[in-house]
Design a protein around this motif. Structure first.
Motif, mmCIF file in Angstrom:
data_model
loop_
_atom_site.group_PDB
_atom_site.id
_atom_site.type_symbol
_atom_site.label_atom_id
_atom_site.label_comp_id
_atom_site.label_asym_id
_atom_site.label_seq_id
_atom_site.Cartn_x
_atom_site.Cartn_y
_atom_site.Cartn_z
ATOM 1 N N VAL A 1 29.127 -61.495 38.551
ATOM 2 C CA VAL A 1 29.261 -61.982 39.924
ATOM 3 C C VAL A 1 28.348 -61.138 40.818
ATOM 4 C CG1 VAL A 1 30.833 -62.272 41.882
ATOM 5 C CG2 VAL A 1 31.640 -62.762 39.557
ATOM 6 N N ILE A 2 27.578 -61.817 41.631
ATOM 7 C CA ILE A 2 26.637 -61.137 42.531
ATOM 8 C C ILE A 2 27.307 -60.849 43.863
ATOM 9 C CG2 ILE A 2 24.533 -61.546 43.894
ATOM 10 C CD1 ILE A 2 23.429 -62.941 41.348
ATOM 11 N N LEU A 3 27.154 -59.611 44.336
ATOM 12 C CA LEU A 3 27.770 -59.207 45.600
ATOM 13 C C LEU A 3 26.895 -58.129 46.244
ATOM 14 C CD1 LEU A 3 30.720 -56.718 45.039
ATOM 15 C CD2 LEU A 3 29.018 -57.201 43.296
ATOM 16 N N PRO A 4 27.126 -57.846 47.514
ATOM 17 C CA PRO A 4 26.381 -56.739 48.116
ATOM 18 C C PRO A 4 26.980 -55.409 47.680
ATOM 19 C CG PRO A 4 27.911 -57.657 49.714
ATOM 20 C CD PRO A 4 28.021 -58.517 48.481
ATOM 21 N N SER A 5 26.150 -54.378 47.617
ATOM 22 C CA SER A 5 26.659 -53.026 47.392
ATOM 23 C C SER A 5 27.238 -52.469 48.691
ATOM 24 C CB SER A 5 25.515 -52.133 46.902
ATOM 25 O OG SER A 5 25.861 -50.786 47.033
ATOM 26 N N PHE A 6 26.708 -52.954 49.810
ATOM 27 C CA PHE A 6 27.157 -52.465 51.117
ATOM 28 C C PHE A 6 28.447 -53.184 51.506
ATOM 29 C CE2 PHE A 6 26.992 -51.984 55.795
ATOM 30 C CZ PHE A 6 26.882 -50.611 55.845
ATOM 31 N N THR A 7 29.547 -52.729 50.906
ATOM 32 C CA THR A 7 30.868 -53.289 51.181
ATOM 33 C C THR A 7 31.883 -52.237 50.780
ATOM 34 O OG1 THR A 7 32.419 -55.102 50.696
ATOM 35 C CG2 THR A 7 30.993 -54.401 48.885
ATOM 36 N N PHE A 8 33.147 -52.509 51.058
ATOM 37 C CA PHE A 8 34.204 -51.611 50.634
ATOM 38 C C PHE A 8 34.363 -51.731 49.110
ATOM 39 C CE2 PHE A 8 38.934 -50.748 50.342
ATOM 40 C CZ PHE A 8 38.795 -49.382 50.466
ATOM 41 N N ALA A 9 34.741 -50.636 48.469
ATOM 42 C CA ALA A 9 34.854 -50.589 47.009
ATOM 43 C C ALA A 9 35.718 -51.721 46.451
ATOM 44 C CB ALA A 9 35.428 -49.242 46.582
ATOM 45 N N ALA A 10 36.687 -52.193 47.227
ATOM 46 C CA ALA A 10 37.613 -53.227 46.741
ATOM 47 C C ALA A 10 36.901 -54.498 46.307
ATOM 48 C CB ALA A 10 38.639 -53.560 47.831
ATOM 49 N N THR A 11 35.801 -54.846 46.953
ATOM 50 C CA THR A 11 35.099 -56.081 46.598
ATOM 51 C C THR A 11 34.608 -55.988 45.156
ATOM 52 O OG1 THR A 11 34.233 -55.941 48.862
ATOM 53 C CG2 THR A 11 33.481 -57.789 47.527
ATOM 54 N N TYR B 1 30.609 -45.414 57.289
ATOM 55 C CA TYR B 1 31.286 -46.595 56.777
ATOM 56 C C TYR B 1 30.455 -47.185 55.672
ATOM 57 C CZ TYR B 1 35.652 -48.880 57.900
ATOM 58 O OH TYR B 1 36.966 -49.280 57.894
ATOM 59 N N PHE B 2 31.106 -47.461 54.522
ATOM 60 C CA PHE B 2 30.463 -47.947 53.321
ATOM 61 C C PHE B 2 29.436 -46.943 52.810
ATOM 62 C CE2 PHE B 2 31.299 -52.456 54.993
ATOM 63 C CZ PHE B 2 32.606 -52.357 54.611
ATOM 64 N N TYR B 3 29.870 -45.731 52.675
ATOM 65 C CA TYR B 3 29.036 -44.698 52.105
ATOM 66 C C TYR B 3 29.615 -44.345 50.736
ATOM 67 C CZ TYR B 3 26.565 -40.330 51.519
ATOM 68 O OH TYR B 3 25.770 -39.350 51.031
ATOM 69 N N PRO B 4 28.860 -44.193 49.706
ATOM 70 C CA PRO B 4 27.382 -44.263 49.600
ATOM 71 C C PRO B 4 26.870 -45.623 49.131
ATOM 72 C CG PRO B 4 28.297 -43.344 47.577
ATOM 73 C CD PRO B 4 29.467 -43.773 48.420
ATOM 74 N N GLY B 5 27.662 -46.679 49.258
ATOM 75 C CA GLY B 5 27.297 -47.978 48.669
ATOM 76 C C GLY B 5 27.926 -48.065 47.285
ATOM 77 N N CYS B 6 28.475 -49.228 46.952
ATOM 78 C CA CYS B 6 29.210 -49.359 45.679
ATOM 79 C C CYS B 6 28.345 -49.022 44.475
ATOM 80 C CB CYS B 6 29.744 -50.776 45.520
ATOM 81 S SG CYS B 6 30.997 -51.200 46.721
ATOM 82 N N HIS B 7 27.046 -49.362 44.524
ATOM 83 C CA HIS B 7 26.215 -49.157 43.324
ATOM 84 C C HIS B 7 26.017 -47.679 43.020
ATOM 85 C CE1 HIS B 7 23.193 -48.507 46.377
ATOM 86 N NE2 HIS B 7 22.271 -48.234 45.489
ATOM 87 N N ALA C 1 17.169 -51.375 51.071
ATOM 88 C CA ALA C 1 17.754 -51.581 52.403
ATOM 89 C C ALA C 1 19.164 -50.979 52.455
ATOM 90 C CB ALA C 1 17.788 -53.066 52.752
ATOM 91 N N THR C 2 19.910 -51.134 51.358
ATOM 92 C CA THR C 2 21.265 -50.572 51.313
ATOM 93 C C THR C 2 21.197 -49.048 51.382
ATOM 94 O OG1 THR C 2 21.989 -52.426 49.966
ATOM 95 C CG2 THR C 2 23.387 -50.463 49.933
ATOM 96 N N GLU C 3 20.275 -48.478 50.606
ATOM 97 C CA GLU C 3 20.199 -47.011 50.578
ATOM 98 C C GLU C 3 19.749 -46.444 51.917
ATOM 99 O OE1 GLU C 3 18.080 -46.233 46.903
ATOM 100 O OE2 GLU C 3 19.773 -47.156 45.830
ATOM 101 N N TRP C 4 18.943 -47.201 52.623
ATOM 102 C CA TRP C 4 18.507 -46.812 53.974
ATOM 103 C C TRP C 4 19.695 -46.894 54.932
ATOM 104 C CZ3 TRP C 4 18.246 -50.207 58.219
ATOM 105 C CH2 TRP C 4 17.435 -49.812 59.296
#
Ligand SMILES: *Cc1c(COP(=O)(O)O)cnc(C)c1O
Length: 402
Positions: free
Chosen positions: A95-105, A331-337, A355-358
């Motif tokens: 499933v494709i999702l953004p890394s910039f989200t809360f870990a729960a996703t 908020y949303f640090y460091p990104g889920c990935h 972009a997420t890491e930035w």
């Protein structure tokens, strides 16, 4: 500190904090006590504490009225709601999702045995970038899970086009976006289903809770069974289920929260506008803006800190503010990935997300909600302005203090 212009008066360097009581991000809105307590009395009198009782049913009908969606299925929290939905849609593989989200996703996907594949965001919107998705699609991909970050809707049309082209399911984590609209239509009705969170820190809350919104009658019936052990009728289990039920007392809190929703949104909205005014002329600070032609809950006030222009980094700014009892936070640090369970995935999952890491280095969430006043926000604005005026000096002193 406020009157002078010397950083020695900042609390981080030993001055008195600007606020005696802490200002929080995501402080729960408790709502009117009396109507809640009356609902609790009626629950206790009825002895109906859970199992799709009258409070849950009226909470669901209120959610359906507000969102205009045919079915809102109340659940014990949004994370379990996502899990139930992923199984209800029969998703498998990736499933494709953004890394910039809360870990729960991401956890909801992994918990049901699927693999989360992280994609980059559009830095202008902080949301999943449709143009980046195709590169992440594999023969195992079955769905795209968008997240409406800060209540700002995803590029739903763009995501829908990619999903159609590749015959993928499309669903949304709408934990931030209850009460928001996309092109004038309420969030809840997009994709195959959307999941709201009513966790205590969200602007409308049921202590813990969530709801899955869908216009699909069959899917809704399946979700209702799955949240209740897969039961059909009293004792016939027709599929693997779980316990995702919302309790009566949670729904009573939700109904009380919804009674006040217009006032809560109005307070959040005026706080957002106050922050825009207080922070707009400060170099290196830019508030994540909402489209005022759409409805929004304004539950998050987030800014980006551009360290070179501001003269100090986001983390130093947070240290300055926290010492003043302004409990701003990343908020949303460091990104889920970049989180332990997902970092070790295959090279493809680790594909860099520039972009997420930035963005994860820049975002700061400010305290808001009805407990924060316009005057508080003007004071916070003056603190941020002072910190930026003396950015390099503060940065050097904080580095020296380590
Ligand atoms: C809060 C939140 C969740 C989890 O919601 P719960 O109801 O606490 O399970 C999921 N995704 C996002 C983006 C959230 O902010």
């Amino acid at each position: 500190m406020i009157s002078g212009d010397t950083i020695d008066l900042l609390a981080v360097f030993g001055g008195a904090p600007a606020f005696t009581q802490p200002l929080h991000v995501g402080r729960p809105n408790v709502g009117a006590r009396q109507p809640f307590l009356e609902r609790v009395e009626s629950i206790l009198d009825s002895k109906r504490l859970t199992n799709n009782g009258p409070q849950v049913q009226s909470f669901e009908r209120r959610l359906e009225e507000i969102t205009g969606v045919r079915h809102c299925v109340a659940v014990c929290n949004a994370t379990v709601g996502l899990e139930i939905l992923i199984r209800g849609l029969g998703l498998s593989g990736e499933v494709i999702l953004p890394s910039f989200t809360f870990a729960a996703t991401a956890s909801a996907i992994a918990w049901v045995g699927l693999r989360p594949i992280f994609c980059d965001i559009d830095p202008a919107t902080h949301n999943l970038f449709p143009g980046g998705i195709e590169a992440a699609i594999s023969p195992r991909t079955t769905a795209i899970l968008g997240v409406h970050v800060w209540g700002r809707p995803c590029d739903i049309d763009g995501l829908r086009a990619v999903a159609r082209r590749h015959s993928l399911h499309l669903l949304f984590d709408a934990a931030h976006a209850f009460g928001c609209t996309y092109r004038g239509r309420p969030i809840g009705g997009f994709g195959e289903a959307e999941v709201f969170s009513f966790h205590a820190t969200k602007f409308a809350n049921t202590f813990e809770g969530g709801a899955i919104a869908t216009n699909d009658d069959d899917l809704a019936a399946r979700l209702r069974r799955t949240r209740n052990f897969g039961l059909q009728g009293a004792d016939q289990v027709v599929e693997v289920g779980t316990n995702g039920k919302m309790s009566e007392i949670a729904a009573a809190m939700g109904l009380t929260s919804l009674d006040d929703i217009d006032q809560t949104v109005a307070a959040n909205r005026s706080n957002y506008l106050e922050y825009l005014g207080a922070l707009s002329d400060i170099p290196g600070i830019s508030v994540a803006r909402h489209d005022l032609s759409e409805q929004c809950n304004f539950q998050y006030v987030v800014a980006e800190v551009d360290a070179p222009a501001a003269g100090l980094g986001r983390d130093d700014l947070i240290r300055v503010l926290q010492a003043e009892n302004v409990l701003a936070r990343r908020y949303f640090y460091p990104g889920c990935h970049q989180m332990d369970p997902y970092r070790s995935h295959s090279a493809r999952d680790q594909a860099s997300l520039p972009a997420t890491e930035w963005l994860v280095q820049r975002t700061v969430a400010f305290p808001t909600g009805p407990a924060v006043s316009a005057q508080d926000i003007r004071t916070i604005g003056r603190l941020v302005a002072l910190a930026v005026r003396h950015g390099p000096e503060i940065q050097a002193r904080l580095a020296g203090a380590e």
